[in-house]
Design a protein around this motif. Structure first.
Motif, PDB file in Angstrom:
ATOM      1  N   GLN A  26       0.807  -1.215   0.000  1.00 15.20           N
ATOM      2  CA  GLN A  26       0.000   0.000   0.000  1.00 15.20           C
ATOM      3  C   GLN A  26       0.845   1.272   0.000  1.00 15.20           C
ATOM      4  O   GLN A  26       0.477   2.268  -0.595  1.00 15.20           O
ATOM      5  N   CYS A  27       1.995   1.207   0.664  1.00 15.81           N
ATOM      6  CA  CYS A  27       2.808   2.423   0.757  1.00 15.81           C
ATOM      7  C   CYS A  27       3.244   2.886  -0.617  1.00 15.81           C
ATOM      8  O   CYS A  27       3.527   4.058  -0.826  1.00 15.81           O
ATOM      9  N   CYS A  28       3.305   1.965  -1.552  1.00 16.82           N
ATOM     10  CA  CYS A  28       3.834   2.298  -2.876  1.00 16.82           C
ATOM     11  C   CYS A  28       2.786   2.168  -3.989  1.00 16.82           C
ATOM     12  O   CYS A  28       3.121   2.206  -5.172  1.00 16.82           O
ATOM     13  N   ALA A  29       1.521   1.993  -3.617  1.00 14.25           N
ATOM     14  CA  ALA A  29       0.467   1.823  -4.624  1.00 14.25           C
ATOM     15  C   ALA A  29       0.271   3.111  -5.421  1.00 14.25           C
ATOM     16  O   ALA A  29       0.559   4.207  -4.951  1.00 14.25           O
ATOM     17  N   ASN A  30      -0.225   2.952  -6.649  1.00 12.85           N
ATOM     18  CA  ASN A  30      -0.517   4.090  -7.542  1.00 12.85           C
ATOM     19  C   ASN A  30       0.668   5.038  -7.720  1.00 12.85           C
ATOM     20  O   ASN A  30       0.581   6.237  -7.447  1.00 12.85           O
ATOM     21  N   PRO A  31       1.817   4.512  -8.174  1.00  8.16           N
ATOM     22  CA  PRO A  31       2.974   5.407  -8.344  1.00  8.16           C
ATOM     23  C   PRO A  31       2.684   6.500  -9.369  1.00  8.16           C
ATOM     24  O   PRO A  31       2.029   6.248 -10.381  1.00  8.16           O
ATOM     25  N   PRO A  32       3.160   7.714  -9.111  1.00  5.62           N
ATOM     26  CA  PRO A  32       2.947   8.789 -10.077  1.00  5.62           C
ATOM     27  C   PRO A  32       3.885   8.662 -11.272  1.00  5.62           C
ATOM     28  O   PRO A  32       4.921   8.006 -11.185  1.00  5.62           O
ATOM     29  N   THR A  33       3.491   9.288 -12.365  1.00  2.00           N
ATOM     30  CA  THR A  33       4.410   9.417 -13.501  1.00  2.00           C
ATOM     31  C   THR A  33       5.188  10.706 -13.285  1.00  2.00           C
ATOM     32  O   THR A  33       4.641  11.803 -13.385  1.00  2.00           O
ATOM     33  N   LEU A  34       6.448  10.565 -12.918  1.00  2.98           N
ATOM     34  CA  LEU A  34       7.245  11.746 -12.575  1.00  2.98           C
ATOM     35  C   LEU A  34       7.476  12.627 -13.796  1.00  2.98           C
ATOM     36  O   LEU A  34       7.644  12.133 -14.908  1.00  2.98           O
ATOM     37  N   ASN A  35       7.464  13.936 -13.544  1.00  2.00           N
ATOM     38  CA  ASN A  35       7.666  14.887 -14.637  1.00  2.00           C
ATOM     39  C   ASN A  35       8.460  16.077 -14.099  1.00  2.00           C
ATOM     40  O   ASN A  35       7.929  16.911 -13.364  1.00  2.00           O
ATOM     41  N   PRO A  36       9.757  16.141 -14.457  1.00  2.00           N
ATOM     42  CA  PRO A  36      10.603  17.209 -13.909  1.00  2.00           C
ATOM     43  C   PRO A  36      10.191  18.609 -14.328  1.00  2.00           C
ATOM     44  O   PRO A  36      10.600  19.595 -13.709  1.00  2.00           O
ATOM     45  N   SER A  37       9.362  18.722 -15.373  1.00  2.00           N
ATOM     46  CA  SER A  37       8.945  20.059 -15.803  1.00  2.00           C
ATOM     47  C   SER A  37       7.513  20.374 -15.388  1.00  2.00           C
ATOM     48  O   SER A  37       6.940  21.375 -15.820  1.00  2.00           O
ATOM     49  N   SER A  38       6.907  19.539 -14.545  1.00  2.77           N
ATOM     50  CA  SER A  38       5.524  19.792 -14.140  1.00  2.77           C
ATOM     51  C   SER A  38       5.449  20.966 -13.170  1.00  2.77           C
ATOM     52  O   SER A  38       6.424  21.319 -12.512  1.00  2.77           O
ATOM     53  N   GLY A  39       4.261  21.554 -13.112  1.00  2.96           N
ATOM     54  CA  GLY A  39       4.010  22.648 -12.176  1.00  2.96           C
ATOM     55  C   GLY A  39       4.276  24.024 -12.751  1.00  2.96           C
ATOM     56  O   GLY A  39       4.937  24.179 -13.780  1.00  2.96           O
ATOM     57  N   ALA A  40       3.739  25.036 -12.063  1.00  7.20           N
ATOM     58  CA  ALA A  40       3.873  26.432 -12.515  1.00  7.20           C
ATOM     59  C   ALA A  40       5.143  27.085 -11.977  1.00  7.20           C
ATOM     60  O   ALA A  40       5.506  28.179 -12.393  1.00  7.20           O
ATOM     61  N   GLY A  41       5.805  26.416 -11.041  1.00  7.90           N
ATOM     62  CA  GLY A  41       7.018  26.984 -10.446  1.00  7.90           C
ATOM     63  C   GLY A  41       8.271  26.545 -11.178  1.00  7.90           C
ATOM     64  O   GLY A  41       8.241  26.223 -12.366  1.00  7.90           O
ATOM     65  N   HIS A  42       9.388  26.507 -10.446  1.00 11.24           N
ATOM     66  CA  HIS A  42      10.653  26.093 -11.062  1.00 11.24           C
ATOM     67  C   HIS A  42      11.529  25.431  -9.986  1.00 11.24           C
ATOM     68  O   HIS A  42      11.179  25.434  -8.802  1.00 11.24           O
ATOM     69  N   VAL A  43      12.649  24.884 -10.428  1.00 14.74           N
ATOM     70  CA  VAL A  43      13.567  24.212  -9.499  1.00 14.74           C
ATOM     71  C   VAL A  43      14.786  25.098  -9.247  1.00 14.74           C
ATOM     72  O   VAL A  43      15.368  25.649 -10.177  1.00 14.74           O
TER      73      VAL A  43
END
Length: 240
Positions: A5-22
């Motif tokens: 359960q701790c690892c169920a439904n893993p997200p599809t990681l996307n380094p460019s997602s979101g309105a902010g920046h790194v």
């Protein structure tokens, strides 16, 4: 933690997602969103899948829209858990990424925020991250308020040591923090009159639901958004 359960439904990681920046914050690559001039910051401590999860970044953007500077550090140094890597199951991965290290790594992030003029910081932790946030909340030196979403590894003894206002948002279907454990947390907190607290169990949802929901599942989105509303209310009340 070792259950599926701790690892169920893993997200599809996307380094460019979101309105902010790194950018670097306290030595860690961090997704940041909101006005860097805000005096109020919220630290988001991820689950094992790390800071490139689109739903997590979307939540950071939502927190930023409420006037906070939202910071999501990469506590895993570019090495988030990969659920389909059979050679490195969660029990092996976690040895390289202990919550105690996350707690130590969070301190320079908080110092960096304070040094740039932030006057109050709140923190929300998800699963793995909840334990890090609990450790931060055992002192009033780091954060003004804490929110735990479907926590992992958090114990009754941890809750007894809390010094800051705490909101715990749990799932009805959760082997890691079942409703019976959350009830114990609630009882401990009720006896700590000096610490404001809120405990809520969301019906019909499973561990991870606040950030690992399917965006196309209307009911899942509704439950996640309700939790997001609760955590924002908590921060608006106590991080000021």
């Amino acid at each position: 933690m070792s259950g599926p359960q701790c690892c169920a439904n893993p997200p599809t990681l996307n380094p460019s997602s979101g309105a902010g920046h790194v950018e670097k914050v306290g030595g860690l690559d961090s997704y940041v969103s909101g006005s860097p001039d805000s005096k109020l910051a919220i630290l988001l401590v991820s689950d094992v899948y790390g800071y490139e999860a689109p739903n997590l970044r979307k939540l950071a953007d939502k927190i930023a829209a409420a006037g906070f500077y939202a910071v999501v550090p990469d506590f895993f140094y570019g090495d988030p858990f990969v659920s389909d890597n059979a050679e490195r199951p969660i029990q092996v991965w976690i040895k390289d990424h202990g919550m105690d290290k996350g707690y130590e790594d969070a301190k320079p992030v908080i110092e960096a925020l304070n040094s740039k003029g932030v006057s109050a910081i709140g923190a929300v932790g998800f699963c793995w991250g909840a334990k890090v946030v609990v450790e931060l909340g055992k002192s009033s030196a780091f954060i003004k308020a804490a929110v735990l979403c479907h926590p992992s590894f958090v114990t009754v003894d941890d809750i007894k040591e809390l010094k800051v206002p705490i909101s715990i948002l749990g799932a009805e279907i959760d082997q890691l923090s079942p409703p019976a454990l959350l009830k114990q947390f609630e009882e401990v907190l009720a006896s700590k009159s000096e610490v404001d607290s809120f405990v809520k169990v969301f019906p019909k949802v499973a561990h991870g639901w606040t950030v690992r929901y399917n965006v196309e599942d209307e009911a899942a989105v509704k439950s996640a958004e309700e939790a997001h509303g609760n955590l924002l209310e908590w921060f608006v009340k106590y991080v000021k």
